[in-house]
Design a protein around this motif. Structure first.
Motif, PDB file in Angstrom:
ATOM      1  N   PHE A 116       0.827  -1.212   0.000  1.00 44.50           N
ATOM      2  CA  PHE A 116       0.000   0.000   0.000  1.00 44.50           C
ATOM      3  C   PHE A 116       0.861   1.262   0.000  1.00 44.50           C
TER       4      PHE A 116
ATOM      5  N   VAL B 277      -6.500   8.507  -7.769  1.00 41.80           N
ATOM      6  CA  VAL B 277      -7.401   7.436  -7.315  1.00 41.80           C
ATOM      7  C   VAL B 277      -6.587   6.295  -6.709  1.00 41.80           C
ATOM      8  N   VAL B 278      -5.480   5.939  -7.350  1.00 45.53           N
ATOM      9  CA  VAL B 278      -4.601   4.881  -6.811  1.00 45.53           C
ATOM     10  C   VAL B 278      -4.083   5.284  -5.433  1.00 45.53           C
TER      11      VAL B 278
ATOM     12  N   ALA C 287     -12.352   8.379  -2.646  1.00 45.82           N
ATOM     13  CA  ALA C 287     -12.016   7.602  -3.846  1.00 45.82           C
ATOM     14  C   ALA C 287     -13.242   7.380  -4.721  1.00 45.82           C
ATOM     15  N   GLY C 288     -14.429   7.415  -4.129  1.00 48.77           N
ATOM     16  CA  GLY C 288     -15.647   7.183  -4.897  1.00 48.77           C
ATOM     17  C   GLY C 288     -16.275   8.453  -5.414  1.00 48.77           C
TER      18      GLY C 288
ATOM     19  N   ALA D  88      -6.636   4.199   1.835  1.00 46.34           N
ATOM     20  CA  ALA D  88      -7.723   3.468   2.481  1.00 46.34           C
ATOM     21  C   ALA D  88      -7.225   2.114   2.990  1.00 46.34           C
ATOM     22  N   GLY D  89      -6.384   1.463   2.210  1.00 41.68           N
ATOM     23  CA  GLY D  89      -5.805   0.200   2.664  1.00 41.68           C
ATOM     24  C   GLY D  89      -4.938   0.386   3.904  1.00 41.68           C
TER      25      GLY D  89
ATOM     26  N   ILE E  60      -6.985   5.026  -2.813  1.00 39.23           N
ATOM     27  CA  ILE E  60      -7.312   3.636  -2.475  1.00 39.23           C
ATOM     28  C   ILE E  60      -6.202   3.028  -1.628  1.00 39.23           C
ATOM     29  N   SER E  61      -4.955   3.360  -1.924  1.00 36.21           N
ATOM     30  CA  SER E  61      -3.842   2.864  -1.120  1.00 36.21           C
ATOM     31  C   SER E  61      -3.916   3.402   0.309  1.00 36.21           C
TER      32      SER E  61
ATOM     33  N   GLN F 180     -12.868   7.005   3.402  1.00 35.59           N
ATOM     34  CA  GLN F 180     -11.868   7.229   2.353  1.00 35.59           C
ATOM     35  C   GLN F 180     -12.314   6.587   1.043  1.00 35.59           C
ATOM     36  N   LEU F 181     -12.821   5.370   1.115  1.00 33.83           N
ATOM     37  CA  LEU F 181     -13.254   4.686  -0.100  1.00 33.83           C
ATOM     38  C   LEU F 181     -14.514   5.296  -0.694  1.00 33.83           C
TER      39      LEU F 181
END
Length: 169
Positions: A10, A35-36, A62-63, A42-43, A39-40, A57-58
């Protein structure tokens, strides 16, 4: 051990996404790199057992927000010939990397000096909606309200400026 590899994955994805955000020339490529990165992140929040921040976050960043940004970029239909000529772009990026490198090396040195310790398992309710809400509306109520008023003022200011811009045209 698996969590360590996920953390590294991540982190590398977040850094590469951030590097793509600033290095790509076309806004759509930069948005997809962002976006990458989101999402990272969020991980990484999921690895920290912060369930609410992970979901927020997602879903939100990101959404919803990135969908809006990508929609706007697509709506503008920016072509390569519309983009400005960036003379010295590679030189500026190299200078920036040279200036940032000592900070990164210093941070890596500091992190390596941190003594290892056993991980402590957090409470199963840590990072949940109820716990965050109770903390937010008890201990952090005044800063929360100040931020909401600040956002309202910014929204009203944007509407006023947009109205003045529409009248002048």
């Amino acid at each position: 051990m698996f969590a360590d590899w996920l953390f590294i994955l991540f982190t590398v994805c977040a850094v590469l996404g951030a590097a793509g955000l600033v290095s790509f020339r076309h806004p759509m490529n930069s948005a997809m790199s962002f976006v990458v990165t989101l999402i990272s992140l969020a991980g990484l929040y999921a690895l920290l057992s912060a369930k609410l921040i992970f979901a927020t976050q997602l879903i939100v960043y990101a959404g919803a927000i990135m969908s809006l940004i990508i929609f706007i970029i697509m709506f503008l239909n920016i072509q390569n010939e519309d983009l400005p000529v960036e003379e010295g772009r590679l030189k500026n990026m190299t200078i920036g990397a040279v200036l940032i490198a000592p900070i990164g090396l210093f941070l890596m040195k500091v992190v390596k000096q941190i003594p290892g310790s056993d991980t402590v398992v957090v409470d199963p309710n840590f990072g949940g909606v109820k716990e965050v809400g109770q903390l937010l509306f008890s201990k952090w109520l005044l800063p929360f309200e100040i931020v909401s008023i600040l956002l309202l003022v910014a929204l009203v200011g944007a509407v006023v400026l947009a109205g003045k811009r529409g009248i002048n045209k």
